[in-house]
Design a protein around this motif. Sequence first.
Motif, PDB file in Angstrom:
ATOM      1  N   ILE A 163      57.342  21.723  18.357  1.00 56.50           N
ATOM      2  CA  ILE A 163      58.056  22.902  18.829  1.00 56.50           C
ATOM      3  C   ILE A 163      58.345  22.742  20.311  1.00 56.50           C
ATOM      4  CG2 ILE A 163      55.942  24.216  19.347  1.00 56.50           C
ATOM      5  CD1 ILE A 163      57.440  26.740  18.364  1.00 56.50           C
ATOM      6  N   VAL A 175      64.548  28.271  21.044  1.00 51.98           N
ATOM      7  CA  VAL A 175      63.365  27.541  20.604  1.00 51.98           C
ATOM      8  C   VAL A 175      63.795  26.570  19.506  1.00 51.98           C
ATOM      9  CG1 VAL A 175      62.696  29.300  18.906  1.00 51.98           C
ATOM     10  CG2 VAL A 175      60.966  27.733  19.825  1.00 51.98           C
ATOM     11  N   THR A 198      51.420  24.978  23.238  1.00 51.22           N
ATOM     12  CA  THR A 198      51.812  24.978  21.831  1.00 51.22           C
ATOM     13  C   THR A 198      50.608  25.119  20.910  1.00 51.22           C
ATOM     14  OG1 THR A 198      51.709  22.560  21.751  1.00 51.22           O
ATOM     15  CG2 THR A 198      53.847  23.563  22.275  1.00 51.22           C
ATOM     16  N   MET A 208      57.311  32.274  21.638  1.00 52.75           N
ATOM     17  CA  MET A 208      58.258  32.110  20.534  1.00 52.75           C
ATOM     18  C   MET A 208      57.588  31.288  19.451  1.00 52.75           C
ATOM     19  SD  MET A 208      61.671  31.253  22.785  1.00 52.75           S
ATOM     20  CE  MET A 208      62.886  31.873  21.626  1.00 52.75           C
ATOM     21  N   ASN A 247      64.150  27.644  28.194  1.00 51.67           N
ATOM     22  CA  ASN A 247      64.183  29.012  28.705  1.00 51.67           C
ATOM     23  C   ASN A 247      65.537  29.360  29.321  1.00 51.67           C
ATOM     24  OD1 ASN A 247      61.531  29.565  27.931  1.00 51.67           O
ATOM     25  ND2 ASN A 247      60.705  28.762  29.849  1.00 51.67           N
ATOM     26  N   GLU A 286      54.832  26.902  27.789  1.00 47.72           N
ATOM     27  CA  GLU A 286      54.938  25.735  26.906  1.00 47.72           C
ATOM     28  C   GLU A 286      53.606  25.243  26.365  1.00 47.72           C
ATOM     29  OE1 GLU A 286      59.131  24.201  28.897  1.00 47.72           O
ATOM     30  OE2 GLU A 286      57.769  22.742  28.005  1.00 47.72           O
ATOM     31  N   ARG A 319      61.084  24.543  23.703  1.00 47.85           N
ATOM     32  CA  ARG A 319      61.954  25.653  24.063  1.00 47.85           C
ATOM     33  C   ARG A 319      62.743  25.316  25.308  1.00 47.85           C
ATOM     34  NH1 ARG A 319      58.243  30.707  25.097  1.00 47.85           N
ATOM     35  NH2 ARG A 319      60.085  31.593  26.129  1.00 47.85           N
ATOM     36  N   CYS A 341      62.364  32.418  12.722  1.00 44.00           N
ATOM     37  CA  CYS A 341      62.080  32.397  14.146  1.00 44.00           C
ATOM     38  C   CYS A 341      61.490  33.751  14.561  1.00 44.00           C
ATOM     39  CB  CYS A 341      63.398  32.140  14.886  1.00 44.00           C
ATOM     40  SG  CYS A 341      63.331  32.333  16.669  1.00 44.00           S
TER      41      CYS A 341
END
Length: 122
Positions: A69, A78, A57, A34, A73, A55, A71, A95
């Motif tokens: 950033i 996100v 980044t 994402m 799940n 995860e 998220r 997004c």
Amino acid sequence: QVQLVESGGGLVQAGRSLRLSCAASGSIFSIGAMGWYRQTPVKQRELVATITRGETTNYSDSVKGRFTISRDNTKNTVYLQMNSLKPEDTAVYYCNVDRLTLHGGRTVRDSWGQGTQVTVSS
């Protein structure tokens, strides 16, 4: 079938913070990477940050150290925490989901939200 809805944009003074959210809805089984991108009337859409399902980044140099950033799940969501905002961060933020799998096995690639405006005043 799949919808990405952003929220959290607005007008803020330089140096302040905003948090963007993007929730994916639909008959989703799993979501891959994402990310957040941004665009202004005079610049092409550019990468801000991405996060893999595991995860990992990645950030553009212009936001590294200021934006984070993350998220969730379990919520197919996100986030983008934006600190120390600058006037040059003013843009429409979009997004993106690189790939998601629906229940039933269908894969959807490259989904985008409608965008949320972030305006930073000096």
